[in-house]
Design a protein around this motif. Sequence first.
Motif, PDB file in Angstrom:
ATOM      1  N   ILE B  24       0.854  -1.184   0.000  1.00  0.00           N
ATOM      2  CA  ILE B  24       0.000   0.000   0.000  1.00  0.00           C
ATOM      3  C   ILE B  24       0.884   1.226   0.000  1.00  0.00           C
ATOM      4  N   ALA B  26       0.861   4.476   1.107  1.00  0.00           N
ATOM      5  CA  ALA B  26      -0.040   5.188   2.001  1.00  0.00           C
ATOM      6  C   ALA B  26       0.196   6.679   1.977  1.00  0.00           C
ATOM      7  N   ASP B  27       0.923   7.125   1.013  1.00  0.00           N
ATOM      8  CA  ASP B  27       1.087   8.562   0.906  1.00  0.00           C
ATOM      9  C   ASP B  27       0.568   9.002  -0.451  1.00  0.00           C
ATOM     10  N   SER B  28      -0.136  10.077  -0.421  1.00  0.00           N
ATOM     11  CA  SER B  28      -0.765  10.493  -1.669  1.00  0.00           C
ATOM     12  C   SER B  28       0.202  11.245  -2.560  1.00  0.00           C
ATOM     13  N   CYS B  43      -4.277   9.021   4.579  1.00  0.00           N
ATOM     14  CA  CYS B  43      -4.838   7.688   4.708  1.00  0.00           C
ATOM     15  C   CYS B  43      -5.467   7.470   6.075  1.00  0.00           C
ATOM     16  N   LEU B  53      -7.391   4.138   5.700  1.00  0.00           N
ATOM     17  CA  LEU B  53      -6.489   3.004   5.620  1.00  0.00           C
ATOM     18  C   LEU B  53      -7.194   1.711   6.029  1.00  0.00           C
ATOM     19  N   THR B  56      -9.051   0.402   3.269  1.00  0.00           N
ATOM     20  CA  THR B  56      -8.155  -0.237   2.315  1.00  0.00           C
ATOM     21  C   THR B  56      -7.761  -1.626   2.795  1.00  0.00           C
ATOM     22  N   VAL B  70       2.868  -1.415   4.259  1.00  0.00           N
ATOM     23  CA  VAL B  70       2.345  -0.061   4.123  1.00  0.00           C
ATOM     24  C   VAL B  70       3.521   0.889   3.996  1.00  0.00           C
ATOM     25  N   CYS B  72       4.786   4.347   4.047  1.00  0.00           N
ATOM     26  CA  CYS B  72       4.286   5.652   4.441  1.00  0.00           C
ATOM     27  C   CYS B  72       5.435   6.645   4.535  1.00  0.00           C
ATOM     28  N   VAL B  79       0.923   6.806  11.215  1.00  0.00           N
ATOM     29  CA  VAL B  79       0.395   5.644  10.505  1.00  0.00           C
ATOM     30  C   VAL B  79       0.780   4.377  11.242  1.00  0.00           C
ATOM     31  N   GLY B 131      -3.213   4.032  -0.599  1.00  0.00           N
ATOM     32  CA  GLY B 131      -3.740   3.975   0.758  1.00  0.00           C
ATOM     33  C   GLY B 131      -5.107   4.586   0.909  1.00  0.00           C
ATOM     34  N   ASP B 132      -5.765   4.811  -0.177  1.00  0.00           N
ATOM     35  CA  ASP B 132      -7.064   5.460  -0.084  1.00  0.00           C
ATOM     36  C   ASP B 132      -8.090   4.717  -0.915  1.00  0.00           C
TER      37      ASP B 132
END
Lengths: 366, 1071
Positions: B24, B26-28, B43, B53, B56, B70, B72, B79, B131-132
């Motif tokens: 994942i 988890a950072d956009s 997330c 999260l 997800t 994950v 991140c 997180v 992550g979304d």
Amino acid sequence: MEQPQNLRVVETLAWKLRRRQLVGSRATALETLVVLRQVISKSRFSNIEQLVSIIRGVGRRLVEAQPKEHSVGNTVRKVLHHIREEYHTATGGSTTTTSPGFSISKFVMLGQPRKQTALPKTESKNTIKENDPDDPDAFARSLKPVLMEAIQDVFDELETVYDNVGKNAQNHIHSDEIIMTLGMSKTVESFLISAAHHRNYTVMVLETAPTYGGREMSQALSAAGISTFLVPDSSIYGLMSRVNKVILGTHAILANGGMFAIAGSLLAATAAHVHSTPVVVCAGQFKLTPSWNLYHEYGALDFGDPSQVLGFEEGALVDKVDVVNPFYDYVPPNLVDAYITNDGDHPPTSIYRLIKETYDDEDNEL
Amino acid sequence: MAPKAAAAKEKLIDDEEEVLQAVILADSFDKRFRPLTTHTPRCLLPICNAPLLDWTFESLALAGVQEIFVVCRSHAEKVKQAISESKWSRPGSGIKIVPIMTAKETFSAGDAMRDVYTRGLVTTDFVLVMGDLVSNIRIDEVVRVHKERRKTNKDAIMTMVVKESGENHRTRTTGDQSVFVLDAATSECLHYEHVSGYPATKTTRIPREVLEAHPEIEIRNDLIDCSIDVCSVEVPSLFQDNFDYEDLRRDFLHGVLTSDLLMKNIYCYVAQEGYAARVKDTKSYDSIRLVPLLATPLVSEHISSKDILSRWTFPLVPDDNHPGGHVYRHSRGNKYVAAEVSLARTAKIGNNTLIGAGTRILENAQVTGSVIGRNCVIGAGSVIDGAYIFDGTVVGAGCTVRRSIIGAGVMIKDKTNVERGCIVGNGVAVGPSGAVMPFERLSKRREISAPRSDEEEDSDIDDIEANQPGDSISVLGGQTNAVIWPQGPSEDDDEDAVVEYKVQRLRRIADTGSDLDYSDDDDSAPMTDDESDDSQDELSGDGSFDGSEDDSDDEAPPIIPGTSNMMEEAEFQSEVKQSLQRAFKEGHSVDNAAVELKTLRMASNVPLERVREAVIAAVVEAIPIVPVAATQRKEISAVVGRWGPLVNNIGGVDAVQTLEALQMHCVTSDRFPLFGQILAEFYQTDIVEFEDMRKWHGSAAAKGEGLSEGPTTENVKRSWVVAGQLMQQIEKLENESESEDDGDGESGSGEESDSEEEDSNAKTQPPSAVSGTNTVEESSAESDSEEADTGSEEEDSEEEMKTVSPANPAVVTKPEAVTKPEASTDHDKVKGKAVTKPESSDSEETSEAGEDDSTSEEDSEEDDSEAEEETKINPPAPPAKPESSANKDKPESTVSPTPAKAESSGGTKINPPAPPAKPESSAKPEITAESSGSEEETTSEEEDSDDESSEIQNKPPTASVAANPESSAVQGKVETNPETPKAKPEAQAESSENEDTSEEEDDSEEESSEEETTNNKPASAVGGSADGSKIGSTPPVQTKPESGVKAGPKVESSEEETSEEDSDSDSEESE
């Protein structure tokens, strides 16, 4: 020691139930039983109360995980009932003998409610010692084999449920009758097939949108040599006048005699009611659910993914319309004429009694 | 004991199965949800009261994923903590979740993937998600399909999950859509293009290769990219190798698809059922009712939330499997109310609402279409409409909150209005009696002493705090602690930021973008859209792009091509020159040289156009200048014949551009006098088609318009005149030969039959054009001879005898000599000419012969069928040539028919390229014609009717395209191309076979018998294969209309002249 309701097996089953990876009342009942057996064999207890609370804890966890799969709770209640019974037998307490073979004909004779209180027994046979401080496991050791047997009994019942439901099929279906059914129900299927050994009759299977279980059903039936028609749901009312009997499956039978069955059942039952066509429901006893008021709950119908009704790709519509896709219908008791279970035939009005026989009152709330 | 045994068994099974892993991201890697994400990673923003999260995780768990990494970056600690506190880390969850903290330098998905690679996290095929994600798609099924495919095709490195949706779907965020070009049969992703919302993308371009290699494609704009990718282990390593990949789609996917070196395939899985969406921005947050809280959070939150509340995500619904473990009661109208909510008797709860536990809704409050967190208070008489309110927020009495995202712990005091599209950060207090304007973003003023770790964000916030407009703060109400985030881009932002801002607006909740002026920026920032892919433009190269086309990826302002670009290009040109010189010197194969060029282009990121120019320049310069005209011509044809195909081999074909480049180069070069000859040679080697020449000739650039006066312009004009003469001749010849072609009278521009004729003509003309001498004579002479041909077969055969010689490998040049006499004036300039002439006459003759015999009865029919064939399959006639010539050759060179043919095609450069491709298809017409001639009429008729019937069957689907030759020329080429390559091998085999057999018989028998045999053979073969090929070839035609329909944005496919194939095959054979 770990809390029994946190055991790995329990968690796993709970997740499966939550995620709908395990569906179907019989499948969930079987899984529950497997889990209970493992829990009992692993847990330590020194008296009956501890044992019961362990099992109830597990049961609560599972039921919370998926309150809409009623057979999970039912199975737990049934196991509890059996455990108490075995316990009483083992400790020499007298329990009411459960009479085999309930049927409508015997209904009156079986009228008296079962005595709920077991006689307080003096520890006459000292075969089982509770709360032995020297050897806290003694109780569990001596009782466990019996418990396993009890669970095995429930297992056997579940495994033979189809056969037993179909046992009396030829008494319900007569030659040249036209039967209507809907959805895919293993119980109904085995019932019809077993009747077909003795009778020659015709089945109309409704397609049962949006799940279209009817298609599967009609295939299974025609494969068994029954003359089968697959008809669209819209023709329920039109065909009803020609139908001699409506046979339905069910998801759960409530204590008031009503039931949850696949969406479309209410339509069929109502149409049958208008034509005074008998509605017969086939179900195993594990579907008996000791609740009265579930039908008040909107969510009990188990609303599913609307995409079966209106595809998600219909973007323009999806925006403007709220689509609901209930999986079940609640069929009130006045629309059902008889329940055929693996333990005899019952009118909706006597279901509450059957439930009282099957489960202990104190377990209604796990 | 039984259960134990069972358990042990289970374990065993588990061991055998590969653990399904997921990564994942988890950072956009963007800031759309700011200021909500200043303190919380996106997330962890709640959607429907559970962190994104968790949704997800749940989506993955649903798919049977057992191990999740994950990755991140921002707020990694949070997180990590969230994961360790969540139910997922309890035993029995069945999932192992490992948070991976990447370095702060990780700025893109690409960086994260490189990190995944360096840590060696994945050991097997894995699922890559963001992550979304909210999804109930059966990813395990996708994985199964993926693994299945991997068994047969090791290059299938990735399977993307896409979901069908309507054209206007709320989950599709405007400005974040894509066009997928898929192979209809295999779902292989052939081309991907991002559709940007601003500036609006209106067209998409599909590389020609795609159309060529795949008989049936789907072009789809209705797919939601779920951002679920099933990747094989190679994927992270690919990221490692290509350090400039950033975005998964724009860089990686596009890179893999366009790479000539990787040879990897990516497939799509079009999910028929199931739901998947990402909470990418506020608009989609709304849809799923998962609320991403940052810059434009409302929109995606809104969409996501809506979808969750209307149960599209079942079984991931609040009352069933709520990832936060909360319990909600579902009631009519999709209202979900937790058990411990206190609702005033007079409060109104509307549809599609979720209210968390411990919340109090006071008297007369109205809540509709909203998600309210836990422990909130909605004051008396407040109206909450379409808002997403996080935990612990208090809304006072008489407030209005519309379509906004309100963070946790916010105080909205009495009588405050929060208008649509606002994002209010955690802990902000607004009011009383304040007003928050639409699309305002508020965050809490920081305590000065608060130590900050994140410097980068810090500075942002400092700026913002420093720049607070005093008056707007007062609007918020007296007791506010908020700072307002700037609305638009500030003045010093560059143009990119402006566009980005507008793009973002489209993604915001409640922003319809209706006030965006789509047109205004078209000139000011035409190229800033970083998604428009330059290389695609070039690939399709339909000449529509202007000179300012430069790399949009770099930040260079579009208007000025930039001096740095010039330098780069100059560098590139010199490199190309060197590489080609090397190739010329060492005699590389054309293919190898092409690969080298492609690599070079890739490395220096130069548009295809430049490469073409460079190649043409190099080829022209490679022609040695010789004083003697005859030898000069030889030199030209040698060089062009050898290296000309390279022009079309560099990754895309655009003949018009080729001509432009040729002209432009010649006018500035000392080889200008050779222009006419080179042009003729280009035409003859099928590098360019007549149609292209016409197009080019008609263009302003070719005439030298718009150029400043000077010697160059002069030259341009002269070259234009020369070209004009050449074309006139070609046309003339064409017309003549056409008229001969007894009634075959369609002028079919790009079709094969014509091109053949053109070829034959071409041979004649170049000389005239070049030297300006009286080619007329020559051509007339030729046409005479051709006419004569038609007249009597005997003559033909004589001529054929001449043709034979070309076929003979040894004699390559001589044929001309033979013919020369005829082509009086301009002797042996182009050897091919002479050679071809006979052939062309040949083909004409054969077809004529057939027609003469049979046509008397079925003239019109045949014509029709031919016409159709021509449009559908290119070359009816060419096939005839090799055979007939081969047959006739035999007497002399019985030795090896096939080689002979090969040579005739390769050595003499004539049409031959075509024959290999077409023999099969072309065989058909030929057969019908010939067989009718030599055999009984009945059979021929039968065959004819067969052909016709097959055609008729094919027609309906094709009709629109194929029926009209002209339209097909426009639209159609596309169709034929994909098919022909396939046909080639077979065809060749067949034709050679035919020749073999015919040859044997040749020895003993006369022509007629030869004809018979040849006819028969092909007939049988054709009956099956040719028809088959035809049937096969139709589907592509059908699909196109379909796909066209499906694709939303217009599809411009650059059209190809069939010649391109010819030239390809040419190049192969010329070796």
